[in-house]
Scaffold this motif. Sequence first.
Motif, PDB file in Angstrom:
ATOM      1  N   GLY A  79       0.787  -1.230   0.000  1.00 46.69           N
ATOM      2  CA  GLY A  79       0.000   0.000   0.000  1.00 46.69           C
ATOM      3  C   GLY A  79       0.813   1.271   0.000  1.00 46.69           C
ATOM      4  N   ALA A  80       2.009   1.229  -0.623  1.00 42.14           N
ATOM      5  CA  ALA A  80       2.919   2.373  -0.565  1.00 42.14           C
ATOM      6  C   ALA A  80       2.868   3.257  -1.797  1.00 42.14           C
ATOM      7  CB  ALA A  80       4.353   1.868  -0.375  1.00 42.14           C
ATOM      8  N   VAL A  81       2.024   2.915  -2.784  1.00 38.94           N
ATOM      9  CA  VAL A  81       2.144   3.521  -4.111  1.00 38.94           C
ATOM     10  C   VAL A  81       0.948   4.405  -4.459  1.00 38.94           C
ATOM     11  CG1 VAL A  81       2.395   3.007  -6.565  1.00 38.94           C
ATOM     12  CG2 VAL A  81       3.538   1.557  -4.867  1.00 38.94           C
ATOM     13  N   ASP A  82       1.246   5.614  -4.937  1.00 39.33           N
ATOM     14  CA  ASP A  82       0.204   6.510  -5.441  1.00 39.33           C
ATOM     15  C   ASP A  82      -0.186   6.159  -6.869  1.00 39.33           C
ATOM     16  OD1 ASP A  82       0.058   8.095  -3.134  1.00 39.33           O
ATOM     17  OD2 ASP A  82       1.741   9.339  -3.793  1.00 39.33           O
ATOM     18  N   GLU A  83       0.817   5.886  -7.715  1.00 37.80           N
ATOM     19  CA  GLU A  83       0.542   5.658  -9.131  1.00 37.80           C
ATOM     20  C   GLU A  83       1.442   4.567  -9.698  1.00 37.80           C
ATOM     21  OE1 GLU A  83      -0.028   9.360 -11.546  1.00 37.80           O
ATOM     22  OE2 GLU A  83       0.661  10.323  -9.688  1.00 37.80           O
ATOM     23  N   VAL A  84       0.867   3.736 -10.570  1.00 36.02           N
ATOM     24  CA  VAL A  84       1.607   2.726 -11.323  1.00 36.02           C
ATOM     25  C   VAL A  84       1.626   3.179 -12.772  1.00 36.02           C
ATOM     26  CG1 VAL A  84       1.723   0.302 -12.000  1.00 36.02           C
ATOM     27  CG2 VAL A  84       0.842   0.918  -9.734  1.00 36.02           C
ATOM     28  N   LEU A  85       2.830   3.390 -13.315  1.00 33.88           N
ATOM     29  CA  LEU A  85       2.955   3.992 -14.646  1.00 33.88           C
ATOM     30  C   LEU A  85       3.865   3.168 -15.547  1.00 33.88           C
ATOM     31  CD1 LEU A  85       3.595   7.657 -13.466  1.00 33.88           C
ATOM     32  CD2 LEU A  85       1.447   6.770 -14.374  1.00 33.88           C
ATOM     33  N   THR A  86       3.594   3.211 -16.841  1.00 29.82           N
ATOM     34  CA  THR A  86       4.516   2.609 -17.782  1.00 29.82           C
ATOM     35  C   THR A  86       5.807   3.423 -17.799  1.00 29.82           C
ATOM     36  OG1 THR A  86       4.745   1.791 -20.055  1.00 29.82           O
ATOM     37  CG2 THR A  86       3.661   3.913 -19.765  1.00 29.82           C
ATOM     38  N   LEU A  87       6.912   2.778 -18.099  1.00 25.59           N
ATOM     39  CA  LEU A  87       8.221   3.435 -17.989  1.00 25.59           C
ATOM     40  C   LEU A  87       8.316   4.765 -18.741  1.00 25.59           C
ATOM     41  CD1 LEU A  87      11.134   3.405 -16.958  1.00 25.59           C
ATOM     42  CD2 LEU A  87      11.737   1.956 -18.912  1.00 25.59           C
ATOM     43  N   PRO A  88       7.859   4.848 -19.993  1.00 22.05           N
ATOM     44  CA  PRO A  88       7.995   6.130 -20.712  1.00 22.05           C
ATOM     45  C   PRO A  88       7.248   7.299 -20.075  1.00 22.05           C
ATOM     46  CG  PRO A  88       7.557   4.333 -22.251  1.00 22.05           C
ATOM     47  CD  PRO A  88       7.331   3.786 -20.868  1.00 22.05           C
ATOM     48  N   LYS A  89       6.288   7.025 -19.193  1.00 25.92           N
ATOM     49  CA  LYS A  89       5.496   8.097 -18.591  1.00 25.92           C
ATOM     50  C   LYS A  89       6.037   8.576 -17.239  1.00 25.92           C
ATOM     51  CE  LYS A  89       1.123   6.799 -20.815  1.00 25.92           C
ATOM     52  NZ  LYS A  89      -0.283   6.390 -20.598  1.00 25.92           N
ATOM     53  N   ILE A  90       7.032   7.858 -16.706  1.00 26.99           N
ATOM     54  CA  ILE A  90       7.487   8.177 -15.348  1.00 26.99           C
ATOM     55  C   ILE A  90       8.169   9.537 -15.283  1.00 26.99           C
ATOM     56  CG2 ILE A  90       9.156   7.509 -13.569  1.00 26.99           C
ATOM     57  CD1 ILE A  90       8.272   4.618 -14.002  1.00 26.99           C
ATOM     58  N   ALA A  91       9.056   9.835 -16.219  1.00 22.25           N
ATOM     59  CA  ALA A  91       9.756  11.127 -16.174  1.00 22.25           C
ATOM     60  C   ALA A  91       8.778  12.290 -16.274  1.00 22.25           C
ATOM     61  CB  ALA A  91      10.797  11.197 -17.289  1.00 22.25           C
ATOM     62  N   ALA A  92       7.804  12.169 -17.168  1.00 22.96           N
ATOM     63  CA  ALA A  92       6.816  13.251 -17.325  1.00 22.96           C
ATOM     64  C   ALA A  92       6.034  13.458 -16.039  1.00 22.96           C
ATOM     65  CB  ALA A  92       5.871  12.920 -18.485  1.00 22.96           C
ATOM     66  N   ARG A  93       5.717  12.378 -15.359  1.00 20.31           N
ATOM     67  CA  ARG A  93       4.973  12.507 -14.100  1.00 20.31           C
ATOM     68  C   ARG A  93       5.847  13.136 -13.018  1.00 20.31           C
ATOM     69  NH1 ARG A  93       1.129  14.435 -11.660  1.00 20.31           N
ATOM     70  NH2 ARG A  93       0.129  13.258  -9.972  1.00 20.31           N
ATOM     71  N   ILE A  94       7.107  12.775 -12.979  1.00 20.19           N
ATOM     72  CA  ILE A  94       8.022  13.411 -12.018  1.00 20.19           C
ATOM     73  C   ILE A  94       8.052  14.919 -12.256  1.00 20.19           C
ATOM     74  CG2 ILE A  94      10.455  13.663 -11.355  1.00 20.19           C
ATOM     75  CD1 ILE A  94      10.803  10.650 -11.934  1.00 20.19           C
ATOM     76  N   ILE A  95       8.187  15.306 -13.517  1.00 25.07           N
ATOM     77  CA  ILE A  95       8.236  16.728 -13.862  1.00 25.07           C
ATOM     78  C   ILE A  95       6.966  17.444 -13.409  1.00 25.07           C
ATOM     79  CG2 ILE A  95       8.290  18.372 -15.788  1.00 25.07           C
ATOM     80  CD1 ILE A  95       9.997  16.234 -17.295  1.00 25.07           C
ATOM     81  N   SER A  96       5.814  16.819 -13.646  1.00 27.62           N
ATOM     82  CA  SER A  96       4.539  17.460 -13.266  1.00 27.62           C
ATOM     83  C   SER A  96       4.421  17.615 -11.757  1.00 27.62           C
ATOM     84  CB  SER A  96       3.362  16.656 -13.816  1.00 27.62           C
ATOM     85  OG  SER A  96       3.213  15.429 -13.113  1.00 27.62           O
ATOM     86  N   LEU A  97       5.059  16.737 -11.005  1.00 30.40           N
ATOM     87  CA  LEU A  97       4.965  16.793  -9.539  1.00 30.40           C
ATOM     88  C   LEU A  97       5.833  17.876  -8.938  1.00 30.40           C
ATOM     89  CD1 LEU A  97       4.851  12.965  -8.772  1.00 30.40           C
ATOM     90  CD2 LEU A  97       3.028  14.615  -8.315  1.00 30.40           C
ATOM     91  N   TYR A  98       6.954  18.206  -9.593  1.00 27.29           N
ATOM     92  CA  TYR A  98       7.778  19.275  -9.013  1.00 27.29           C
ATOM     93  C   TYR A  98       7.586  20.603  -9.724  1.00 27.29           C
ATOM     94  CZ  TYR A  98      11.433  18.940 -12.697  1.00 27.29           C
ATOM     95  OH  TYR A  98      12.142  18.949 -13.882  1.00 27.29           O
ATOM     96  N   GLU A  99       6.934  20.618 -10.885  1.00 27.88           N
ATOM     97  CA  GLU A  99       6.736  21.855 -11.628  1.00 27.88           C
ATOM     98  C   GLU A  99       6.051  22.966 -10.830  1.00 27.88           C
ATOM     99  OE1 GLU A  99       4.914  20.935 -15.378  1.00 27.88           O
ATOM    100  OE2 GLU A  99       6.694  21.601 -16.437  1.00 27.88           O
ATOM    101  N   PRO A 100       5.030  22.630 -10.007  1.00 27.36           N
ATOM    102  CA  PRO A 100       4.382  23.709  -9.244  1.00 27.36           C
ATOM    103  C   PRO A 100       5.336  24.464  -8.320  1.00 27.36           C
ATOM    104  CG  PRO A 100       3.022  21.762  -9.246  1.00 27.36           C
ATOM    105  CD  PRO A 100       4.334  21.361  -9.831  1.00 27.36           C
ATOM    106  N   HIS A 101       6.472  23.820  -7.981  1.00 24.24           N
ATOM    107  CA  HIS A 101       7.409  24.445  -7.049  1.00 24.24           C
ATOM    108  C   HIS A 101       8.530  25.199  -7.766  1.00 24.24           C
ATOM    109  CE1 HIS A 101       5.599  22.147  -3.729  1.00 24.24           C
ATOM    110  NE2 HIS A 101       5.548  21.148  -4.576  1.00 24.24           N
ATOM    111  N   ARG A 102       8.533  25.166  -9.107  1.00 26.39           N
ATOM    112  CA  ARG A 102       9.644  25.775  -9.843  1.00 26.39           C
ATOM    113  C   ARG A 102       9.588  27.280  -9.808  1.00 26.39           C
ATOM    114  NH1 ARG A 102       9.578  22.279 -15.400  1.00 26.39           N
ATOM    115  NH2 ARG A 102      11.608  23.135 -15.813  1.00 26.39           N
TER     116      ARG A 102
END
Length: 369
Positions: free
Chosen positions: A346-369
Motif C-alpha cells: 500500500g505504498a504507491v500513489d501511481e503505477v505507470l509505464t516506464l515512458p510516462k514516469i519522467a513526465a509525471r516526475i516533472i509534473s509533480l515538481y513543476e508547481p514548485h519551480r
Amino acid sequence: MLSSVTPSDGEKPRIKVLVIDDSALMRHVLSEILSSDPEIEVVGVASDPYIAREKIKLLNPDVLTLDVEMPKMDGLQFLRNLMRLRPMPVVMVSSLTQKNASVTLEALELGAVDFVSKPEIDIASKLKEYASEIIEKVKVARFATVTKLVDSKARRCSETFISPVGAPNIASNLHFKTTDQIIAIGASTGGTEAIREVLERLPIDTPGTVIVQHIPGMFSGPFAERMNKCSAMTVCEAQDGQRVLHGHAYIAPGDFHLSLRRDGARYYCVLSDHDPVNRHRPSVDVLFHSVAKYVGKNAVGVILTGMGKDGAEGMRAMHEAGASTLVQDEASSVVWGMPGAAVAVGAVDEVLTLPKIAARIISLYEPHR
C-alpha cells in the motif's frame, strides 16, 4: 555434467539453459552449479557464438549464459544479433574489470537481463561461493520480459548529451543552487536501462536526484559515467558528505549504502558500509527511509524494475510522510518484483509505464519551480 532427464507428467518443466563460454573450466563450473538445482536443466554448452547459434536452433533453450569476451565473434555483436532476430533471456558472465564493466553495461543496454561477475583467480572455488546468486538470476531471467532490439533502441550512451535546440544552457547557474525537493529512485534487475530512460527525459532543472541501483562496486562508477552522457543533468557516483544540488543526480556506489541527511535547507549524501539490508548494499530501503525522515512531503519516490522487495518498506515510509510515490508497471518492467512489493504494502500513489514516469516526475515538481 549435462542433464537430459525429461520431467514426468504433472511435473513443472525445468528451465533449459545453454552455457556459452570459451573457457572449458567456466563451461564445466557453470554447468555444475546450474545443474545442482532441480528446476534447471543445462541442455548444452558452446565454446563460441557460431556453435551457440546452431545449438540455440537445435535445443531451443529458455535462458543463455553468455561470456562477455568471446572468440570468433564479439559477445556484444552476438547479443546484438540475437536480440534483433531471436530475442531471449540472457545472463552475461563478466570479469570484474573496468573494461568489462563498461562492456557489460552495454550488454544490458542491448537487452541482456542481468549479469554474473566471475573471479579473476581460483574460478572454480570462488564461483561456487556465488552459486545461489547465479541460480537465482537464471530463474528470474526465465520469466523476464525481453523485447526485440530495433535500431531506435540500439542507441548508445557513448556520445555526450546535447540539449534540444532552443533549450537554455543554465547548468552553470544550477550548479550552485540548493533545493528543498528530492527525487529518489530505486531499481535492480533491468534497472540500468530503466534509469537511463528516466534520466534522459528529465530536464536540466530537475531537483536533486538520488539513485540506488543494485550493482557491484566495480560497475557503479562506469554506470554513473554512462548515465552522465545520456542526461541533461550532471550525473555522478555519490561521495560521502557531497551536497545534493539542483540539476544533479547521485548514484550510490556499489557496496555502500546511500542515504541523506539535512542541514538547514541543504541535503547531503551519506555513505556507509553497514550490513546489507534485504541482502543488498546499497539498499533502496536505506535511501528511502532517510528521504522519508529528512525530506517528507517534498520528495518524489520511484521504484523501477527489479527482483525482490527492497524499497517497499522505505516507500511506505515516504508515502506516510506525504511524499508522492510512483512505480513502474508490470508490462514495461523486466522483473516486477520490487514495484509489485511496494504496491502490495500500500505504498504507491501511481503505477505507470516506464515512458510516462519522467513526465509525471516533472509534473509533480513543476508547481514548485
